[in-house]
Design a protein around this motif. Structure first.
Motif, PDB file in Angstrom:
ATOM      1  N   TRP A 130       0.857  -1.178   0.000  1.00 17.04           N
ATOM      2  CA  TRP A 130       0.000   0.000   0.000  1.00 17.04           C
ATOM      3  C   TRP A 130       0.890   1.223   0.000  1.00 17.04           C
ATOM      4  CZ3 TRP A 130      -5.132  -0.721  -0.465  1.00 17.04           C
ATOM      5  CH2 TRP A 130      -5.615  -2.004  -0.206  1.00 17.04           C
ATOM      6  N   THR A 131       0.500   2.250  -0.741  1.00 15.99           N
ATOM      7  CA  THR A 131       1.247   3.504  -0.767  1.00 15.99           C
ATOM      8  C   THR A 131       0.363   4.607  -0.207  1.00 15.99           C
ATOM      9  OG1 THR A 131       2.485   2.782  -2.711  1.00 15.99           O
ATOM     10  CG2 THR A 131       2.501   5.135  -2.218  1.00 15.99           C
ATOM     11  N   PHE A 132       0.901   5.316   0.789  1.00 23.05           N
ATOM     12  CA  PHE A 132       0.182   6.412   1.433  1.00 23.05           C
ATOM     13  C   PHE A 132       0.951   7.700   1.215  1.00 23.05           C
ATOM     14  CE2 PHE A 132      -0.876   2.548   3.729  1.00 23.05           C
ATOM     15  CZ  PHE A 132      -2.270   2.583   3.679  1.00 23.05           C
ATOM     16  N   ALA A 133       0.236   8.743   0.800  1.00 24.30           N
ATOM     17  CA  ALA A 133       0.847  10.056   0.596  1.00 24.30           C
ATOM     18  C   ALA A 133       1.319  10.615   1.938  1.00 24.30           C
ATOM     19  CB  ALA A 133      -0.158  11.004  -0.049  1.00 24.30           C
ATOM     20  N   GLU A 134       2.294  11.494   1.872  1.00 20.87           N
ATOM     21  CA  GLU A 134       2.875  12.079   3.084  1.00 20.87           C
ATOM     22  C   GLU A 134       1.814  12.685   4.002  1.00 20.87           C
ATOM     23  OE1 GLU A 134       6.028  15.623   4.174  1.00 20.87           O
ATOM     24  OE2 GLU A 134       6.267  14.561   2.281  1.00 20.87           O
ATOM     25  N   GLU A 135       0.799  13.325   3.437  1.00 18.24           N
ATOM     26  CA  GLU A 135      -0.228  13.950   4.270  1.00 18.24           C
ATOM     27  C   GLU A 135      -1.201  12.951   4.891  1.00 18.24           C
ATOM     28  OE1 GLU A 135      -1.540  14.274  -0.064  1.00 18.24           O
ATOM     29  OE2 GLU A 135       0.295  14.708   1.028  1.00 18.24           O
ATOM     30  N   ASP A 136      -1.115  11.675   4.487  1.00 20.16           N
ATOM     31  CA  ASP A 136      -2.037  10.655   4.991  1.00 20.16           C
ATOM     32  C   ASP A 136      -1.430   9.736   6.045  1.00 20.16           C
ATOM     33  OD1 ASP A 136      -4.172  11.552   3.452  1.00 20.16           O
ATOM     34  OD2 ASP A 136      -3.509  10.387   1.714  1.00 20.16           O
ATOM     35  N   TYR A 137      -0.187   9.999   6.452  1.00 19.65           N
ATOM     36  CA  TYR A 137       0.397   9.228   7.545  1.00 19.65           C
ATOM     37  C   TYR A 137       1.259  10.158   8.383  1.00 19.65           C
ATOM     38  CZ  TYR A 137       5.070   8.903   5.445  1.00 19.65           C
ATOM     39  OH  TYR A 137       6.316   9.189   4.944  1.00 19.65           O
ATOM     40  N   ARG A 138       1.539   9.701   9.606  1.00 25.27           N
ATOM     41  CA  ARG A 138       2.358  10.464  10.537  1.00 25.27           C
ATOM     42  C   ARG A 138       3.434   9.536  11.053  1.00 25.27           C
ATOM     43  NH1 ARG A 138      -1.666  12.863  14.783  1.00 25.27           N
ATOM     44  NH2 ARG A 138       0.217  13.887  15.437  1.00 25.27           N
ATOM     45  N   TYR A 139       4.577   9.813  11.122  1.00 26.48           N
ATOM     46  CA  TYR A 139       5.373  10.951  10.698  1.00 26.48           C
ATOM     47  C   TYR A 139       6.383  10.451   9.693  1.00 26.48           C
ATOM     48  CZ  TYR A 139       3.332  13.118  14.787  1.00 26.48           C
ATOM     49  OH  TYR A 139       2.449  13.608  15.693  1.00 26.48           O
ATOM     50  N   GLY A 140       6.718  11.257   8.716  1.00 22.80           N
ATOM     51  CA  GLY A 140       7.676  10.878   7.713  1.00 22.80           C
ATOM     52  C   GLY A 140       7.698  11.880   6.587  1.00 22.80           C
ATOM     53  N   VAL A 141       8.612  11.639   5.659  1.00 23.38           N
ATOM     54  CA  VAL A 141       8.768  12.517   4.510  1.00 23.38           C
ATOM     55  C   VAL A 141       8.591  11.680   3.253  1.00 23.38           C
ATOM     56  CG1 VAL A 141      10.367  14.027   3.281  1.00 23.38           C
ATOM     57  CG2 VAL A 141      10.342  14.026   5.781  1.00 23.38           C
ATOM     58  N   GLY A 142       7.747  12.147   2.350  1.00 24.64           N
ATOM     59  CA  GLY A 142       7.502  11.415   1.114  1.00 24.64           C
ATOM     60  C   GLY A 142       6.483  10.314   1.319  1.00 24.64           C
ATOM     61  N   LEU A 199       4.746   6.706   1.885  1.00 22.39           N
ATOM     62  CA  LEU A 199       5.040   5.510   2.677  1.00 22.39           C
ATOM     63  C   LEU A 199       4.536   4.305   1.907  1.00 22.39           C
ATOM     64  CD1 LEU A 199       5.824   3.983   5.291  1.00 22.39           C
ATOM     65  CD2 LEU A 199       3.497   4.466   6.110  1.00 22.39           C
ATOM     66  N   ARG A 200       5.427   3.360   1.646  1.00 18.58           N
ATOM     67  CA  ARG A 200       5.067   2.098   0.988  1.00 18.58           C
ATOM     68  C   ARG A 200       5.202   1.003   2.028  1.00 18.58           C
ATOM     69  NH1 ARG A 200       7.874   5.322  -2.133  1.00 18.58           N
ATOM     70  NH2 ARG A 200       6.997   5.924  -4.121  1.00 18.58           N
ATOM     71  N   ILE A 201       4.101   0.303   2.294  1.00 17.74           N
ATOM     72  CA  ILE A 201       4.094  -0.655   3.399  1.00 17.74           C
ATOM     73  C   ILE A 201       3.185  -1.840   3.084  1.00 17.74           C
ATOM     74  CG2 ILE A 201       2.267   0.638   4.591  1.00 17.74           C
ATOM     75  CD1 ILE A 201       3.664  -0.085   7.253  1.00 17.74           C
ATOM     76  N   ARG A 202       3.648  -3.020   3.472  1.00 18.16           N
ATOM     77  CA  ARG A 202       2.808  -4.225   3.447  1.00 18.16           C
ATOM     78  C   ARG A 202       2.124  -4.272   4.798  1.00 18.16           C
ATOM     79  NH1 ARG A 202       7.348  -8.175   2.128  1.00 18.16           N
ATOM     80  NH2 ARG A 202       8.145  -7.119   0.308  1.00 18.16           N
ATOM     81  N   THR A 249       0.997   5.805  11.883  1.00 18.93           N
ATOM     82  CA  THR A 249      -0.375   6.254  12.113  1.00 18.93           C
ATOM     83  C   THR A 249      -0.904   6.777  10.782  1.00 18.93           C
ATOM     84  OG1 THR A 249       0.235   6.864  14.367  1.00 18.93           O
ATOM     85  CG2 THR A 249      -1.810   7.771  13.506  1.00 18.93           C
ATOM     86  N   ILE A 250      -2.025   6.186  10.335  1.00 20.97           N
ATOM     87  CA  ILE A 250      -2.548   6.479   8.994  1.00 20.97           C
ATOM     88  C   ILE A 250      -3.986   6.960   9.085  1.00 20.97           C
ATOM     89  CG2 ILE A 250      -3.098   5.457   6.742  1.00 20.97           C
ATOM     90  CD1 ILE A 250      -0.701   3.630   7.115  1.00 20.97           C
ATOM     91  N   ARG A 251      -4.306   7.932   8.256  1.00 15.05           N
ATOM     92  CA  ARG A 251      -5.669   8.474   8.178  1.00 15.05           C
ATOM     93  C   ARG A 251      -6.639   7.335   7.847  1.00 15.05           C
ATOM     94  NH1 ARG A 251      -6.581  13.868   7.037  1.00 15.05           N
ATOM     95  NH2 ARG A 251      -4.452  14.048   6.257  1.00 15.05           N
ATOM     96  N   ALA A 252      -7.688   7.193   8.650  1.00 18.85           N
ATOM     97  CA  ALA A 252      -8.635   6.087   8.499  1.00 18.85           C
ATOM     98  C   ALA A 252      -9.266   6.038   7.112  1.00 18.85           C
ATOM     99  CB  ALA A 252      -9.716   6.174   9.572  1.00 18.85           C
ATOM    100  N   SER A 253      -9.566   7.192   6.540  1.00 19.83           N
ATOM    101  CA  SER A 253     -10.225   7.218   5.228  1.00 19.83           C
ATOM    102  C   SER A 253      -9.337   6.678   4.111  1.00 19.83           C
ATOM    103  CB  SER A 253     -10.688   8.635   4.892  1.00 19.83           C
ATOM    104  OG  SER A 253      -9.576   9.510   4.799  1.00 19.83           O
ATOM    105  N   ARG A 254      -8.047   6.544   4.352  1.00 11.86           N
ATOM    106  CA  ARG A 254      -7.118   6.040   3.330  1.00 11.86           C
ATOM    107  C   ARG A 254      -6.792   4.555   3.505  1.00 11.86           C
ATOM    108  NH1 ARG A 254      -8.807   9.974   1.053  1.00 11.86           N
ATOM    109  NH2 ARG A 254      -7.599  11.860   0.796  1.00 11.86           N
ATOM    110  N   LEU A 255      -7.240   3.968   4.616  1.00 14.03           N
ATOM    111  CA  LEU A 255      -6.957   2.555   4.862  1.00 14.03           C
ATOM    112  C   LEU A 255      -7.876   1.657   4.043  1.00 14.03           C
ATOM    113  CD1 LEU A 255      -6.436   2.599   8.716  1.00 14.03           C
ATOM    114  CD2 LEU A 255      -4.716   2.049   6.990  1.00 14.03           C
ATOM    115  N   PRO A 256      -7.397   0.467   3.685  1.00 15.73           N
ATOM    116  CA  PRO A 256      -8.258  -0.492   3.003  1.00 15.73           C
ATOM    117  C   PRO A 256      -9.323  -1.018   3.961  1.00 15.73           C
ATOM    118  CG  PRO A 256      -6.180  -1.515   3.586  1.00 15.73           C
ATOM    119  CD  PRO A 256      -6.057  -0.060   3.928  1.00 15.73           C
TER     120      PRO A 256
END
Length: 79
Positions: free
Chosen positions: A12-24, A26-29, A67-74
């Motif tokens: 899953w790929t999450f835009a920087e504004e949709d997760y906390r904290y990081g830059v760019g 986020l690609r995560i299984r 920590t990821i915005r709920a609306s962006r989670l599968p």
């Protein structure tokens, strides 16, 4: 909770504004969504997740909790 309706290993790929904290992005299984303690921030609901972070070429970086915005989670289901 576990991730539903995706083959094991889906990245899953999450835009920087949709997760906390990081830059760019986020690609995560995703392995688990820790739904027991959602957070409210900026008027949105957020959940902590656990998974394996990977590069854009698919190389494993390692375990990651974010920590990821709920609306962006599968869609999720209880295990």
């Amino acid at each position: 909770m576990t991730i539903d309706d995706r083959p094991a290993g889906t990245v899953w790929t999450f835009a920087e504004e949709d997760y906390r904290y990081g830059v760019g992005p986020l690609r995560i299984r995703l392995n688990r969504v820790l739904a027991g303690s959602p957070l409210q921030h900026d008027g949105d609901l957020w959940f902590e997740v656990e998974g394996i972070e990977v590069t854009d070429q698919g190389h494993v970086i390692g375990p990651r909790r974010a920590t990821i915005r709920a609306s962006r989670l599968p869609t999720i289901r209880r295990a």
